[in-house]
Design a protein around this motif. Structure first.
Motif, PDB file in Angstrom:
ATOM      1  N   GLN A  58       0.823  -1.211   0.000  1.00 18.23           N
ATOM      2  CA  GLN A  58       0.000   0.000   0.000  1.00 18.23           C
ATOM      3  C   GLN A  58       0.858   1.263   0.000  1.00 18.23           C
ATOM      4  N   LEU A  59       1.903   1.266   0.813  1.00 15.67           N
ATOM      5  CA  LEU A  59       2.800   2.420   0.853  1.00 15.67           C
ATOM      6  C   LEU A  59       3.485   2.609  -0.494  1.00 15.67           C
ATOM      7  N   ALA A  60       3.969   1.520  -1.083  1.00 20.26           N
ATOM      8  CA  ALA A  60       4.654   1.615  -2.377  1.00 20.26           C
ATOM      9  C   ALA A  60       3.726   2.175  -3.450  1.00 20.26           C
ATOM     10  N   SER A  61       2.469   1.738  -3.459  1.00 15.01           N
ATOM     11  CA  SER A  61       1.505   2.225  -4.450  1.00 15.01           C
ATOM     12  C   SER A  61       1.267   3.724  -4.295  1.00 15.01           C
ATOM     13  N   GLU A  62       1.166   4.177  -3.052  1.00 11.67           N
ATOM     14  CA  GLU A  62       0.916   5.599  -2.809  1.00 11.67           C
ATOM     15  C   GLU A  62       2.140   6.432  -3.177  1.00 11.67           C
ATOM     16  N   LEU A  63       3.323   5.948  -2.842  1.00 12.10           N
ATOM     17  CA  LEU A  63       4.549   6.668  -3.208  1.00 12.10           C
ATOM     18  C   LEU A  63       4.694   6.745  -4.727  1.00 12.10           C
ATOM     19  N   HIS A  64       4.413   5.634  -5.391  1.00 18.07           N
ATOM     20  CA  HIS A  64       4.507   5.601  -6.849  1.00 18.07           C
ATOM     21  C   HIS A  64       3.505   6.574  -7.472  1.00 18.07           C
ATOM     22  N   ARG A  65       2.305   6.631  -6.899  1.00 22.79           N
ATOM     23  CA  ARG A  65       1.275   7.536  -7.408  1.00 22.79           C
ATOM     24  C   ARG A  65       1.700   8.989  -7.284  1.00 22.79           C
ATOM     25  N   GLN A  66       2.496   9.294  -6.261  1.00 20.49           N
ATOM     26  CA  GLN A  66       2.958  10.662  -6.041  1.00 20.49           C
ATOM     27  C   GLN A  66       4.272  10.974  -6.764  1.00 20.49           C
ATOM     28  N   GLY A  67       4.726  10.027  -7.568  1.00 17.69           N
ATOM     29  CA  GLY A  67       5.886  10.299  -8.414  1.00 17.69           C
ATOM     30  C   GLY A  67       7.230   9.909  -7.854  1.00 17.69           C
ATOM     31  N   HIS A  68       7.264   9.166  -6.758  1.00 16.40           N
ATOM     32  CA  HIS A  68       8.534   8.730  -6.175  1.00 16.40           C
ATOM     33  C   HIS A  68       8.978   7.413  -6.808  1.00 16.40           C
ATOM     34  N   PRO A  69      10.219   7.326  -7.286  1.00 15.94           N
ATOM     35  CA  PRO A  69      10.751   6.011  -7.635  1.00 15.94           C
ATOM     36  C   PRO A  69      10.844   5.180  -6.349  1.00 15.94           C
ATOM     37  N   VAL A  70      10.358   3.958  -6.391  1.00 13.39           N
ATOM     38  CA  VAL A  70      10.307   3.113  -5.194  1.00 13.39           C
ATOM     39  C   VAL A  70      11.141   1.852  -5.421  1.00 13.39           C
ATOM     40  N   LEU A  71      12.043   1.582  -4.499  1.00 13.63           N
ATOM     41  CA  LEU A  71      12.845   0.366  -4.547  1.00 13.63           C
ATOM     42  C   LEU A  71      12.526  -0.501  -3.333  1.00 13.63           C
ATOM     43  N   PHE A  72      12.366  -1.801  -3.572  1.00 15.46           N
ATOM     44  CA  PHE A  72      12.249  -2.776  -2.497  1.00 15.46           C
ATOM     45  C   PHE A  72      13.634  -3.379  -2.265  1.00 15.46           C
ATOM     46  N   PHE A  73      14.059  -3.452  -1.006  1.00 16.59           N
ATOM     47  CA  PHE A  73      15.265  -4.205  -0.689  1.00 16.59           C
ATOM     48  C   PHE A  73      14.828  -5.540  -0.110  1.00 16.59           C
TER      49      PHE A  73
END
Length: 345
Positions: free
Chosen positions: A91-106
């Motif tokens: 859920q956090l990744a989806s919201e960050l992506h929606r706001q334009g942040h590149p998101v990386l999972f480690f």
């Protein structure tokens, strides 16, 4: 049946009490076992290693792809905790992506010793080229992995940053992180069973999965009296990184605990509570501090000299919902988004 339960409970308590005196030796035995299994099943471990590292969140469900090359500015790196395959961040990744942040999972072997996980994160950051500073968000043990990365003299992240080998970390956000250890990590077997089930559901399970991700050394590191925890808490927080802590509370007490606070010097969270004339209510306040989010107490989560936000949620539900499709917004997500918004200003 009751007798059997009592016997098993007694054996468990005896084992957990006794191992307190041999934690260092147990950690070494577990690490040696891990090394032996890698030698016995090299192909299996090599295949598993391909599932670890930094992966781009593509914005579609939980799908990810391995990160290579240049990473755009505004990147947020999400680091999961013990016995967690990374699904808590959907859920956090989806919201960050929606706001334009590149998101990386480690993704990493979350049962191995914590310092090895921090080193693995460092090794995965080095080959990449970052267009700007990054934000590290760690849930539970993931916060310790990130924190250890930034301050451990053996890794020496600060020197690597000066040499341009790794990106600048502008913010470290820890959610439900046991900065002073977690007593309940003694009983991580139940979390391990849950993780293996989730891996099977997502077609990532192997008969050696329970060993490929480490043999439980992380659970020892998380104990309050472990050598890792003593070493970690003798190190200062990174000077050039804004640090934030999000702690969970599931008990109605303490009633008068502020939502935003920071402790300094030799303070403890209980020092922030107003004097309670009623002894019973005072005891309930202290019980609430010990219960925290159900797995990590508020007393353990709160570090010195770091701003803290208290949210009404348990350890997992601060970032995730119990049921898919729920309209509930996990309370730690708006806090994280607010921190990132202030970072832009």
């Amino acid at each position: 049946m009751v007798r059997l339960f009592i016997v098993l409970l007694g054996i468990t308590l005896l084992y957990q009490t006794g191992r307190t005196f041999v934690l260092k030796q147990e950690r070494e035995i577990r690490n040696c076992t891990y090394g032996m299994l890698k030698q016995l099943f090299p192909d299996t471990f090599e295949k598993a290693n391909n599932q670890y590292g930094l992966f781009y969140f593509t914005g579609s469900g939980a799908s990810v792809q391995r990160c290579t090359g240049v990473v755009e500015s505004g990147c947020v790196v999400l680091i999961h905790g013990l016995d967690e395959p990374g699904l808590i961040f959907e859920q956090l990744a989806s919201e960050l992506h929606r706001q334009g942040h590149p998101v990386l999972f480690f993704l990493y072997p979350d049962d191995q010793n914590i310092d090895a996980s921090s080193q693995l994160l460092f090794n995965n950051l080095v080959p990449l080229s970052f267009a700007g500073p990054v934000v590290l968000v760690g849930h539970s043990m993931g916060g310790l992995v990130a924190r250890h990365l930034l301050v451990d003299p053996g890794i020496d992240y600060a020197r690597a940053r000066v040499l341009g080998r790794v990106p600048e970390v502008s913010d470290l956000i820890m959610a439900g992180t046991p900065n002073h250890g977690a007593v309940l990590s003694r009983f991580r077997l139940f979390m391990e069973i849950r993780e293996q089930y989730l891996l099977s559901v997502h077609h990532r399970w192997h008969w050696l999965s329970g060993f490929v991700d480490g043999t439980g050394a992380a659970g020892i590191d998380l104990l309050p009296q472990s050598q890792f925890m003593k070493h970690q808490n003798n190190l200062p927080f990174p000077e050039n990184t804004n640090c934030h802590m999000i702690a969970g509370q599931i008990f109605p007490f303490p009633v008068n605990m502020p939502q935003h606070f920071q402790i300094t010097g030799h303070q403890i969270p209980a020092d922030l509570l107003p004097p309670e004339s009623n002894f019973f209510l005072s005891m309930l306040d202290r019980v609430g501090l010990m219960i925290g989010d159900g797995l990590v107490s508020i007393n353990s989560a709160v570090p010195l000299d770091v701003p803290v936000t208290l949210v009404k949620a348990d350890h997992r539900r601060m970032l995730d919902n119990r049921f898919s499709g729920s309209l509930r917004v996990p309370p730690a997500i708006p806090v994280i988004l607010d921190i990132l918004e202030h970072r832009k200003q």
